[in-house]
Design an enzyme around this catalytic site. Structure first.
Site, short mmCIF file in Angstrom:
data_model
loop_
_atom_site.label_atom_id
_atom_site.label_comp_id
_atom_site.label_asym_id
_atom_site.label_seq_id
_atom_site.Cartn_x
_atom_site.Cartn_y
_atom_site.Cartn_z
N GLY A 65 0.90 -1.18 -0.08
CA GLY A 65 0.18 -0.09 0.17
C GLY A 65 0.85 1.34 0.05
O GLY A 65 1.82 1.40 0.55
N ARG A 98 10.01 -1.90 -4.83
CA ARG A 98 8.72 -2.01 -5.89
C ARG A 98 8.64 -0.28 -6.50
O ARG A 98 8.50 0.41 -6.01
CB ARG A 98 7.39 -1.96 -4.74
CG ARG A 98 7.38 -3.41 -4.23
CD ARG A 98 5.76 -3.62 -3.77
NE ARG A 98 5.04 -3.98 -5.14
CZ ARG A 98 3.63 -4.21 -4.95
NH1 ARG A 98 3.16 -3.99 -3.93
NH2 ARG A 98 3.02 -4.31 -6.06
N GLN A 210 -6.59 -9.00 -2.93
CA GLN A 210 -6.24 -7.99 -1.64
C GLN A 210 -7.69 -7.56 -1.43
O GLN A 210 -7.77 -7.27 -0.19
CB GLN A 210 -5.44 -6.68 -2.12
CG GLN A 210 -3.83 -7.36 -2.30
CD GLN A 210 -3.67 -7.56 -3.96
OE1 GLN A 210 -4.62 -7.88 -4.59
NE2 GLN A 210 -2.45 -7.10 -4.06
N ASP A 251 -1.04 4.42 -6.40
CA ASP A 251 0.40 4.24 -5.94
C ASP A 251 1.33 5.34 -6.74
O ASP A 251 2.42 5.37 -6.27
CB ASP A 251 0.80 2.92 -6.58
CG ASP A 251 0.41 1.61 -5.94
OD1 ASP A 251 1.04 1.28 -4.68
OD2 ASP A 251 -1.01 1.33 -5.76
N ASN A 261 -2.79 2.62 -10.28
CA ASN A 261 -3.12 1.89 -9.34
C ASN A 261 -3.28 0.37 -9.62
O ASN A 261 -3.00 0.04 -10.59
CB ASN A 261 -4.71 2.48 -8.87
CG ASN A 261 -5.15 1.93 -7.59
OD1 ASN A 261 -4.44 2.20 -6.51
ND2 ASN A 261 -6.38 1.35 -7.47
#
Length: 380
Positions: A65, A98, A210, A251, A261
């Site tokens: 997240g 990431r 998720q 994101d 996202n």
């Protein structure tokens, strides 16, 4: 090194474990994470004693997240400093864990800057400065979460007067991704507390579920009226007139307002546009990256194919021959396309809600003004 540290069965009345916390046991500082790969079956904490363990936790989505990754990255720098590791080596490892999530790099750089600014005072003072920066970011994100929830609910009430909101969300955007109660999920939660949430529609969010594992878990924890659906059922839901608004997180938001996202967000934006349903992105200003000019410039993380060709459930033993430890659902050797994110262009976004308010319409000029305001608030 990471260790499973403690566990609570989900469904009891104990308060949920925090998604992330700093701890200082006698053997030295550690970063403790709620392992999100084990939810909703059980609440298990991972204890990270060094940066490689934290990087692995980030890559395996034990911690995830955008806002929380920023916080984790900052604490990772503090952890390296406190344990005497080379900050200049640790920082790029954390940043690269990431690539799409801009908050991760932001948190790392903020803690590194604090460390460098205090370096001439000695290693202990520099390490403390990095930890202070991480704690400040943690606190700021909690405050931003509360403000986003307020602004988001006000926007919903403006766009959809009368309450009774039926909100569709994708992936997970609650307390599991934030220093506070989340981003998009926090808006729905505030609507629920105000008696204005009729239904939270939860996309399961393939391939790692998720939505099913985490958003449903958080909705159940908070007593919200929610219903889980397969991602492919969203079109049917729109056609039936059962969606009043789509709320997602982000994101990375590019300088032109393009939004990266969790993969599956862009199809929802197209559906929302066709059905004249507001499509709202909720994210802190730290998710905006002015150095990324447009959506085509966003680096989209490509994840391992076994996440698609296998199904992994918490507490289920690995199947024989499975590459990733899950249950094979495709023939051996099947190639898979598995982007972690997709990009929604700004003309499909009704509004972007940040801690500073709602931006609508979403334009490059508006994004630039938003960031300028954010800098002013930070400086003051």
């Amino acid at each position: 090194m990471a260790d499973q540290y403690a566990q609570n069965p989900v469904g009891d009345e104990s308060p949920p474990l925090p998604a992330l916390r700093w701890s200082e046991p006698p053997e030295g500082p550690v970063l403790v994470l709620l392992d999100q790969t084990r939810l909703p079956a059980e609440e298990v904490e991972l204890v990270c004693t060094d940066v490689p363990a934290l990087v692995q936790a980030i890559q395996t989505l034990a911690v995830r997240g955008a806002p929380l990754l920023g916080i984790a990255g900052a604490y990772g720098v503090a952890l390296a400093a406190a344990r005497g590791y080379d900050i200049e080596e640790a920082a790029p490892l954390l940043e690269g864990a990431r690539p799409t999530a801009v908050n991760l790099a932001y948190g790392v750089r903020r803690a590194v800057a604090a460390y460098r600014a205090a370096a001439d005072k000695g290693p202990e003072e520099a390490a403390q400065a990095a930890l202070t920066a991480a704690r400040e970011l943690h606190r700021e994100d909690a405050e931003a979460s509360a403000r986003m929830a307020g602004h988001g609910l006000a926007l919903l009430d403006e766009l959809l007067p009368g309450g009774g909101h039926r909100i569709l969300t994708h992936c997970n955007t609650g307390a599991l991704v934030s220093g506070g109660e989340g981003t998009a999920f926090a808006v729905a939660l505030h609507a629920h507390r105000a008696g204005e949430l009729r239904r939270l529609w939860v996309d399961e969010t393939r391939p790692l579920l998720q939505g099913a594992r985490l958003t449903a878990y958080e909705a159940a924890r908070n007593g919200m009226p929610y219903t889980l659906l397969t991602d492919s059922a969203a079109g049917s839901l729109f056609a039936a007139g059962e969606v009043d608004a789509v709320l997602i997180g982000a994101d990375r938001i590019a300088a032109d307002g393009s939004v990266a996202n969790k993969v599956g967000s862009y199809p929802l934006a197209v559906l929302a546009k066709y059905h004249h349903v507001p499509f709202i992105v909720v994210a802190p200003t730290t998710t905006v990256d002015l150095s990324t000019p447009d959506g085509a410039s966003i680096e989209v993380e490509q994840r391992a194919g076994h996440e698609v060709t296998e199904v992994t459930a918490p507490q289920v033993p690995a199947a024989a021959g499975a590459v990733g430890g899950g249950l094979p659902v495709a023939p051996l050797g099947t190639q898979a396309y598995n982007p972690a994110f997709d990009v929604t262009p700004p003309d499909l976004v009704t509004a972007i809600v940040t801690e500073l308010g709602a931006l609508s319409p979403v334009t490059g000029g508006g994004i630039a003004e938003l960031c300028a305001r954010s800098r002013q608030v930070t400086i003051s």
